[in-house]
Design an enzyme around this catalytic site. Sequence first.
Site, PDB file in Angstrom:
ATOM      1  CE  LYS A  53      -3.849  -2.349   2.324  1.00 53.69           C
ATOM      2  NZ  LYS A  53      -3.179  -3.643   2.565  1.00 53.69           N
ATOM      3  NE  ARG A  54       6.292   0.752   0.942  1.00 53.78           N
ATOM      4  CZ  ARG A  54       6.177  -0.076   1.960  1.00 53.78           C
ATOM      5  NH1 ARG A  54       4.994  -0.256   2.521  1.00 53.78           N
ATOM      6  NH2 ARG A  54       7.212  -0.736   2.436  1.00 53.78           N
TER       7      ARG A  54
END
Length: 273
Positions: free
Chosen positions: A93-94
């Site tokens: 979930k960058r």
Amino acid sequence: MTRQQLFEKIREKESFLCVGLDSDLSKIPSHLHKAIDPIFEFNKQIIDATYQYAIAYKPNLAFYEALGSKGMESLERTMEYIPKDIFTIADAKRGDIGNTSNMYAKAFFENMNFDSVTVAPYMGEDSVTPYLEYPRKWVVLLAATSNKGSFDFQELMIESTGEKLYEQVIRKSASWSNANNMMYVVGATRAESLIGVRALVPDHFLLIPGVGAQGGSLEQVCKYGMNKQCGLIVNSSRGIIYAGSDENFGAAAANAAKKLQQEMAAQLQLHLG
């Protein structure tokens, strides 16, 4: 892995199951704590038990990063152990821009050799495009998640378009690339939302968390979300990896994965023939 190869693997295994490796040191069977690398030993046995039923594995980076360098070593060993014909998803979930995204892409695609990575698109196109520069690699964009807080922003109505925010995000981001290297996360507990999602991205693969422990319905997900190439990767984490808590945890995981795979085989037959 190309989209066609992914579909062929789904056909071969009659499955679109992703096993989430959310491997928590406090939850794995106690006898594994005697191992040199307990997390890797747990993952190894889970992979051995579920490989014949799964087409993907999804390590959740938080569970490895929380353990510092030892956790990252466990992740590295896990990635080396996963069979090469399996699709891998870095659940990271960058969501950053410029050089930072370039470095994240290099970390996941070059150094760790994941096939895909989850990315938050809310900082816009330049937070996503660095990942799209890698051939045969995938970006999995967070679109409509199923957590309680998703209603804080994702469901907000945009007056100028009449769309919800997550729909606008999907519409806009779909222009950045195509169905050959971009997927979307849509929570299983929001299955009816898949009708609108499919209207926006009919050909893209969708990563669907929330089936099993979170109460999502596989039947509803397939009814509203499946396309002519299946177009679904359904993740189950806790419902499989923690199906058992003693020395027979591998067998329990295998049984849980097999049960879900059999349900998926029936859905593939129903919708694709």
